[in-house]
Design an enzyme around this catalytic site. Structure first.
Site, PDB file in Angstrom:
ATOM      1  N   GLN A  25       0.869  -1.183   0.000  1.00  0.00           N
ATOM      2  CA  GLN A  25       0.000   0.000   0.000  1.00  0.00           C
ATOM      3  C   GLN A  25       0.896   1.221   0.000  1.00  0.00           C
ATOM      4  O   GLN A  25       1.408   1.645   1.042  1.00  0.00           O
ATOM      5  CB  GLN A  25      -0.947  -0.050   1.204  1.00  0.00           C
TER       6      GLN A  25
ATOM      7  N   ALA B 184     -11.721   2.507   4.419  1.00  0.00           N
ATOM      8  CA  ALA B 184     -10.780   1.684   3.654  1.00  0.00           C
ATOM      9  C   ALA B 184      -9.897   2.535   2.746  1.00  0.00           C
ATOM     10  O   ALA B 184     -10.067   3.750   2.642  1.00  0.00           O
ATOM     11  CB  ALA B 184     -11.550   0.663   2.838  1.00  0.00           C
ATOM     12  N   HIS B 185      -8.991   1.881   2.049  1.00  0.00           N
ATOM     13  CA  HIS B 185      -8.012   2.602   1.225  1.00  0.00           C
ATOM     14  C   HIS B 185      -8.663   3.372   0.078  1.00  0.00           C
ATOM     15  O   HIS B 185      -9.592   2.917  -0.537  1.00  0.00           O
ATOM     16  CB  HIS B 185      -6.908   1.691   0.696  1.00  0.00           C
ATOM     17  N   ASN B 186      -8.113   4.559  -0.137  1.00  0.00           N
ATOM     18  CA  ASN B 186      -8.507   5.415  -1.258  1.00  0.00           C
ATOM     19  C   ASN B 186      -9.932   5.950  -1.178  1.00  0.00           C
ATOM     20  O   ASN B 186     -10.454   6.472  -2.156  1.00  0.00           O
ATOM     21  CB  ASN B 186      -8.273   4.692  -2.595  1.00  0.00           C
TER      22      ASN B 186
END
EC number: 2.3.1.191
Lengths: 345, 345, 345
Positions: C202, C243-245
């Site tokens: 990541q 969560a990511h992004n």
């Protein structure tokens, strides 16, 4: 992000990934980005047809893609059968953190005299390693972590900052535990005497297989008598709760906010969507997928996709329908009466 | 699990549990297990008829069971009216952790000069006890814990590693707080001026009664003005969120991932299943059970069992039904028209 | 609560709040309480008509209220157009914690040599500040916190005890992070080769705007390639998973236990109720409200209120209705047949 990524040539990348390069192998790149965002010193990838529209305009130095799309690529190509897998491998090559920890025990860490530390172990500031704990070669214990008495952690595993592992837990090799996760707290066990609760000491442990990852703030409770068991290559996201004596089969993946009640067994290669809840004492067979926020109250014996709930709609529309849910049995009975009357007439 | 459990004779166990022993009182045992897993140096128990089938084949040294089942027990018996309660008591006798902490303040802990520590208090490595905090006799504060200013913790309570308690919190006696839980963080209070949010300082505290247990990673927020109040003997599982000014009555139990919004009052002897959500400003009377993942948006004034949602089904079947949910009001109206037409014809 | 609040006169309060005082400006008060609980040295407020009934009997020294209600107030009044906003401001004036931290780095903290600390920074006991981190003027880092390498925290921000921020995170000014929250852990990204999972490093970060607050035990994961972005003045409650992004627009508020899957974009001025789940890759426009425990699986393009699910009911009634949910498509088809038969006959 001010981190420096390593520089690699396209030929080096092709060799590491087993990809076929079309283009200048000497060209050096310093990072990864999406087709749309990549600059001329970065590699992009195409792993999903939804982004095919971004391919012609990319400024990337090279694109990782399936051979079928090499023809429309305006720049150098790295072709391979599974470009998403290639992206995963490449992301790790560009990871500025990889191998960053210097081995050694920080002066502020507290390590029990009889703890056994393998070669190249790194223990960060303010960490605590209790009596009898065993850390395999290359284990990294981040700042503020606590590793309980007699716990064993396999080689190459990494605990990010402020992870807590209780006593008597067994963790495999190459496991990654993210900050705030707690492994081995007491399961939720109490007996009731008709007036009040009496604690059941949780005498089991937790056994975590190789190559497991656990997200930030997740909990895996220790067993009441036997162990809670997480298989190999299981991937667990953030804010997940795994109760005592749960078993998760190898290669399964649990998205964020999943909750699994006590003694439930999940098979291999299962995928649980975000917020899914599994009741206790169930058996879920191999190859089951459950979509987000579904509630599973019965065992599942056939592989496949399972769901419950209903998606959000406009509140006014929802109110009209939700109130009818409480009349659903009545509606079904009235429909049946009409059908009988129709047949009778 | 490499922990050593203490060794006890069957006569000692019978005396401690108030059970009637049929068999050799001198026989020594070293642990507890299920009927199926128990070896010849362990005690098993039968508390659920589902496991009656495992009784004839058990290798246990003795079995804890109800007098009704003593006749079919192939080995020594410890009979008592509530064998599950007996199991709870026995589990604590075999707990290798019980009384394990040596009293004293670890050299790496930071304890404010004016903090008051009772007799036999243990403060682990890297812990922090802030100004004015008061720890009763026998309190155990695990490694990495932070106890905020002016917080009071009653005698015999135990904070496992990396627990955080904010300032001005009052915790009763014999309370157990598991790792990663946070007691007394600010409740979620903001006023909107039409453009942006303005923080409401959370000036209340948290009061936790005697014999409460809070699971790993759970949050109990402090009150906005008055206190958030957790009654006596309340048991809270992992990953639970309790908002500001909530009140939980004595002896209630909350399973994992429960969320309770601000100012809701839950009665005594309530049980909330995993993932249950309660809206804010509700009153839930004594003796209410809510099944897993139900949403409660109205107060409940009658004891009983309450539920919402629907269980998971095959995804194809679910898609067909879930789309109809959005037509439910229409279906009900059409049915009503047909009924009227039938009566009219 | 043994904390001492500062003492203020009613005239001082009126000046600070821009309120009009009717009563004795010299009268000193020491705190805030509800209309019902306030004593003669406290100020109360009326911001919700539901509490109008408590106004005549209040013992408060003064009441903060809308000019429309000044007539029925039995005591001194502080009138202003938005009394709830006035309450928010007053709560901060009475906050005993405000400005309590003495600047300086505690002797037990571990601060990297090249970390840059602004003026008036306070770093608590057992905290860790890694290499290259930058703390703006007046930043407070609580006991046991870990601030990762190259992370930047803006002026006046406060990390309560045991917060974890990974490397390369950018946090704005006046941000409040509560205990146990984790910013910047790896997002949940893996590629599957048909047999097992391969980690996707990541490589992105997290960017958090000014005036954000994040509750206890919440997780905000770092981006896979680009950053996870939390806008200005976003308020996030406890036990939330982002969560990511994901991108959250300015001024939005997320209640407890919300979960947002990867790459979803939430607009400005949105409000997500407790336990709401958003699927990945969605776009939610500005001004959307989603009620508690709803599941959103499609993008939302119109401002408004959205809901899903059904509220809890008596378990026996629920069982009868929930079983019919699995017959809903069949019910709709049978109804359609009856309608056709009726029209045909």
């Amino acid at each position: 992000m001010t981190q420096d990524s390593p520089s690699l040539t396209l030929a080096e990348i092709a060799a590491r990934l087993g990809a076929v390069l079309q283009g200048d192998g000497e060209r050096a790149v310093r990072g990864l980005a999406t087709l749309r965002d990549a600059g001329p010193d970065q590699v992009a990838f195409l792993a999903n047809r939804a982004y095919l529209k971004d391919l012609p305009g990319t400024r990337a130095a090279a694109v990782l893609l399936h051979p079928d799309h090499a023809g429309t690529c305006p720049t150098a190509c790295l072709t391979l059968d599974n470009p998403y897998l290639g992206y995963a491998e490449l992301s790790r090559l560009f990871d500025p953190l990889a191998g960053r920890e210097a081995p050694g025990v920080h002066a502020s860490a507290v390590v029990a005299e009889d703890a056994r530390l393998g070669e190249g172990v790194a223990v960060g500031p303010q960490a605590v390693i209790e009596a009898g704990a065993e850390l395999g070669d290359g284990v990294v214990v981040g700042p503020g972590c606590v590793v309980g008495a007699d716990t064993r952690i396999g080689e190459g595993s990494r605990l990010h900052a402020n992870v807590t592992v209780y006593h008597g837990v067994v963790i495999g090799a190459r496991v990654i535990l993210h900050s705030g996760c707690v492994i081995g707290a007491d399961g939720f066990g109490f007996a009731h005497d008709g007036r009040r609760w009496h604690k059941i000491a949780q005498l089991g442990g937790v056994v975590i297989g190789d190559d497991v990852e656990v997200g930030s703030g997740s909990s895996i409770d220790r067993g009441a008598l036997g162990d809670t068991v997480i298989g190999e290559d299981v991937k667990i996201d953030s804010q997940v709760q795994i109760a005592h004596n749960v078993q998760i089969g190898d290669h399964s993946a649990l998205a964020g906010c999943v909750g699994i009640a006590g003694s439930t067994r999940v098979g291999r290669h299962c995928m649980l969507g975000g917020g899914v809840g599994l009741s206790g004492h169930l058996t879920i067979c191999d190859g089951v997928q459950v979509t987000g926020m579904s509630l599973v109250t019965n065992s599942i014996h056939e592989p496949g996709v399972y769901s419950s709930g209903t998606g959000a709609m406009d509140n006014a529309q929802w109110r009209r329908n939700a109130v009818r849910f409480k009349q659903l049995d009545d509606i079904a009975r009235r429909l049946h009466r009409l059908e009988k009357a129709g047949r009778g007439g």
